[in-house]
Design an enzyme around this catalytic site. Structure first.
Site, mmCIF file in Angstrom:
data_model
loop_
_atom_site.group_PDB
_atom_site.id
_atom_site.type_symbol
_atom_site.label_atom_id
_atom_site.label_comp_id
_atom_site.label_asym_id
_atom_site.label_seq_id
_atom_site.Cartn_x
_atom_site.Cartn_y
_atom_site.Cartn_z
ATOM 1 N N HIS A 1 13.297 -0.834 -5.739
ATOM 2 C CA HIS A 1 14.386 -0.655 -4.782
ATOM 3 C C HIS A 1 15.764 -0.687 -5.418
ATOM 4 O O HIS A 1 16.732 -0.347 -4.752
ATOM 5 C CB HIS A 1 14.272 -1.685 -3.658
ATOM 6 C CG HIS A 1 13.185 -1.343 -2.697
ATOM 7 N ND1 HIS A 1 11.848 -1.482 -3.001
ATOM 8 C CD2 HIS A 1 13.213 -0.825 -1.448
ATOM 9 C CE1 HIS A 1 11.126 -1.074 -1.979
ATOM 10 N NE2 HIS A 1 11.922 -0.667 -1.022
ATOM 11 N N SER B 1 13.128 5.377 -5.266
ATOM 12 C CA SER B 1 11.985 6.146 -5.754
ATOM 13 C C SER B 1 12.440 7.344 -6.577
ATOM 14 O O SER B 1 13.458 7.964 -6.275
ATOM 15 C CB SER B 1 11.152 6.653 -4.573
ATOM 16 O OG SER B 1 10.650 5.578 -3.821
ATOM 17 N N LYS C 1 3.308 9.007 6.636
ATOM 18 C CA LYS C 1 2.607 9.760 5.594
ATOM 19 C C LYS C 1 1.638 8.841 4.838
ATOM 20 O O LYS C 1 0.502 9.231 4.540
ATOM 21 C CB LYS C 1 3.632 10.349 4.625
ATOM 22 C CG LYS C 1 3.029 11.354 3.651
ATOM 23 C CD LYS C 1 4.107 12.152 2.949
ATOM 24 C CE LYS C 1 3.499 13.164 2.004
ATOM 25 N NZ LYS C 1 4.470 14.141 1.524
ATOM 26 N N ASP C 2 2.082 7.600 4.560
ATOM 27 C CA ASP C 2 1.207 6.642 3.880
ATOM 28 C C ASP C 2 0.001 6.296 4.748
ATOM 29 O O ASP C 2 -1.121 6.178 4.254
ATOM 30 C CB ASP C 2 1.970 5.360 3.530
ATOM 31 C CG ASP C 2 2.820 5.519 2.269
ATOM 32 O OD1 ASP C 2 2.623 6.515 1.553
ATOM 33 O OD2 ASP C 2 3.682 4.656 2.020
ATOM 34 N N GLU D 1 -17.786 -1.322 -17.235
ATOM 35 C CA GLU D 1 -17.530 -0.590 -16.007
ATOM 36 C C GLU D 1 -16.798 0.708 -16.341
ATOM 37 O O GLU D 1 -16.086 0.794 -17.342
ATOM 38 C CB GLU D 1 -16.653 -1.444 -15.076
ATOM 39 C CG GLU D 1 -17.413 -2.603 -14.464
ATOM 40 C CD GLU D 1 -18.207 -2.177 -13.236
ATOM 41 O OE1 GLU D 1 -19.267 -1.553 -13.405
ATOM 42 O OE2 GLU D 1 -17.772 -2.456 -12.116
#
Lengths: 173, 420
Positions: B216, B220, B244-245, B288
């Site tokens: 912040h 972004s 959107k998220d 893994e």
């Protein structure tokens, strides 16, 4: 202020800061040590550090695996051919030079920790290019004396401290 | 950043917020008070998805801990107890186990997004570093979590990974004994891994908060990689990006649910359903899937210490990206040559993953050609480091980027005009 200022600007208060800070750092380190050391092997783990094995039932050409300190230990009653192969190697050509005599107190008994010196897997017996041990994890080949011959492992299979209590009993650890 | 202030209408909420301005904080962080570039594409969904994964792992992990027993004699059967006896235990465990894989998929996409659009470049270096710290913590957490079921892969994976530290000269063996609390991976090791596996996710939460805080400060990045010039370049985070998220989360949960309900063991290894046996190593140990590229790098180097250094370097080199990349443009969109090489790099990491899953002695049959995996692994490892040490520094300074748009707003308007 009553504090006397030295010619170079260092005051008594500076000294107190440094001395106080250093003392706190020592105290913090002393407090941290028990928190770090508690992760080391505990007394009961250290106490289980030796094991006795009866060898009378192991025929020539047979191997047994015993547990010592949570790790497998290979005990192999070697054949004449294996002893001869192990002794015939040019020691200077090995990645981790050791004669067979240095590795086996009695030539017919090869006693070693069955943990690959690369990353700790258990090698498989009587496999690999040298008819000794082969580690399936990353492809290390050991000879009939447990010496590293090929692959990523840097060292020979470890020989634990052991002694023969009599002809058929060995104490490992 | 121009941002609206939070002004609640309800008197009670207003009074609470006045004494503890937590609602203002949320409003400014993920609400209408945070203004984000208006051209963010779906690659930007993966940050919030990663947050969702972390929450899923913590919730399922806390309830699994209510039924699991961290002792070598009971760990394996307590996991089977969870699978067979505990109400919905099978679901909780499958969500947790596959959730780890989902978390890594999401984070790998998130890291790739950062690499592609230059999100690691100034003024976001701190954001990038904090993200890498989260990734390192995730790797440690994931590794220790995989040990807990105490299957064969748990045990031998733990043995191989802890033995990496034995490569350190002089003190290596003491460090390994200290990590184990004994002379091999055993009960003390399982206990401490359980303790740390429970702790680290909360450390991750702490670093995630720092990560969002650091986000912040500059705001972004965006697909064009150019700076925000004014309010016309932005939209408020809520409702635009919350919506959107949320859509992204819906799609993600479909994929997640597919694995949980239809292929719950696809990403695991069958050997881990055999209880740990310190006397027998499985014929083929693999970690893994999310560690496979690094495992391939470890095995590609013929020297033990060298292999360990190369493996850690492969991850830590990401910290140098802000300095390695000297291009005038952040986003790979305007750097066609670099962009192509970046995709080759992505292909190389997939290839390394494939190599890591195969035994080093095996041979890849490609048509009529036979390529030993060892050789392939060495070539792929060489390219991995070549990319960071040569391609990025040289190509970024040599390639002239395509002309950048004047502003985000202009580019967005041009695009919508072309569509119409």
């Amino acid at each position: 202020m009553a504090t006397q200022t030295e010619a170079d600007g260092v005051t008594r208060r500076d000294f107190l800061y440094v001395a106080g800070g250093a003392f706190a750092a020592v105290g913090a380190a002393a407090a941290a040590w028990p928190l770090i050391d508690q992760m080391n092997p505990s007394a009961d783990v250290l106490a289980l550090s030796s094991t006795e094995v009866d060898l009378s039932n192991i025929e020539v050409g047979q191997s047994i695996t015993v547990m010592w300190r949570g790790k497998p230990v290979f005990i192999r009653h070697r054949t004449e051919q294996e002893i001869a192969e192990a002794a015939a190697v040019n020691v200077a050509s090995l990645p981790d030079p050791q004669t067979d005599a240095e590795r086996a107190m009695k030539p017919e008994w090869l006693i070693m920790v069955g943990v690959c010196t690369h990353l700790g897997c258990v090698p498989l017996g009587q496999r690999g290019d040298y008819n000794g041990w082969f580690c399936p994890c990353h492809g290390s080949h050991y000879d009939t004396s447990g010496r590293i011959r090929k692959g990523p492992a840097p060292l020979n299979l470890e020989i634990p401290a052991y002694e023969f209590l009599d002809d058929t009993t060995v104490k490992i650890g | 950043m121009a941002s609206s202030t939070y002004e609640p209408k309800n008197r009670f909420i207003k009074a609470v917020n006045q004494q503890l301005p937590i609602l203002s904080l949320i409003h400014g962080a993920v609400g209408a008070g945070y203004r984000a570039p208006k051209n963010l594409n779906y690659w930007w969904n993966f940050g919030s998805l990663a947050g969702v994964c972390l929450v899923v792992q913590i919730i399922t992990g806390i309830v699994l801990a209510m039924h699991y027993t961290p002792h070598t004699s009971m760990a394996f059967s307590s996991v089977e107890h969870i699978m067979r006896d505990v109400n919905y235990g099978w679901l909780l465990r499958y969500v947790h186990a596959n959730g780890a894989s989902m978390f890594f998929i999401v984070v790998y996409v998130h890291i790739f997004r950062g690499l592609f659009f230059g999100s690691y470049r100034s003024p976001r270096e701190m954001l990038w570093f904090l993200g890498l710290v989260i990734y390192l913590l995730m790797m440690a957490t994931g590794f220790m979590g995989y040990v807990l079921p105490w299957g064969q892969m748990s045990f031998w994976g733990a043995t191989v990974i802890t033995n990496l530290f034995s490569a350190i000269p002089m003190v290596g063996d003491s460090i390994v004994a200290w990590l184990w609390g004994g002379f091999s991976v055993d009960n003390p090791t399982l206990n401490r891994f359980y303790s740390l596996h429970y702790l680290l996710p909360f450390v991750i939460v702490g670093v995630v908060i720092l990560h969002i805080w650091a986000l912040h400060i500059p705001g972004s990045n965006n697909p064009l990689g150019i700076d925000v010039k004014g309010p016309q370049d932005q939209v408020p985070f809520h409702p635009y990006y919350t919506a959107k998220d949320a859509f992204g989360i819906g799609v993600f949960f479909l994929v997640f649910a597919f694995f949980v309900f239809y292929a719950p063991n696809y990403l695991g290894h069958p050997d881990n359903y055999t209880e740990a046996n310190p006397m027998v190593t499985p014929p083929h140990i693999v970690p893994e899937w999310y560690y496979l590229p690094f495992y391939a790098i470890l095995r590609a180097i013929p020297d033990k210490l060298g292999g360990v250094i190369a493996m850690f370097a492969a991850i830590l080199i990401l910290f140098a990206m802000p300095w390695l990349d000297g291009s005038p443009a952040r986003s790979a969109r305007f750097r066609p040559i670099y962009r192509m090489l970046l995709w080759v790099f992505v292909a190389d990491t997939f290839l390394l993953g494939y190599i890591g899953a195969n035994a080093p002695d095996d041979v890849l049959h490609l048509g009529g050609v036979e390529i030993p995996f060892l050789i392939l692994g060495r070539v792929a490892t060489a390219f991995y480091f070549l990319f960071f040490l040569v391609i990025v520094p040289v190509v970024s300074r040599w390639e002239t980027p395509l002309p950048l748009p004047k502003s985000i707003n202009e580019a967005v308007l041009k695009k919508s005009a072309a569509k119409a």
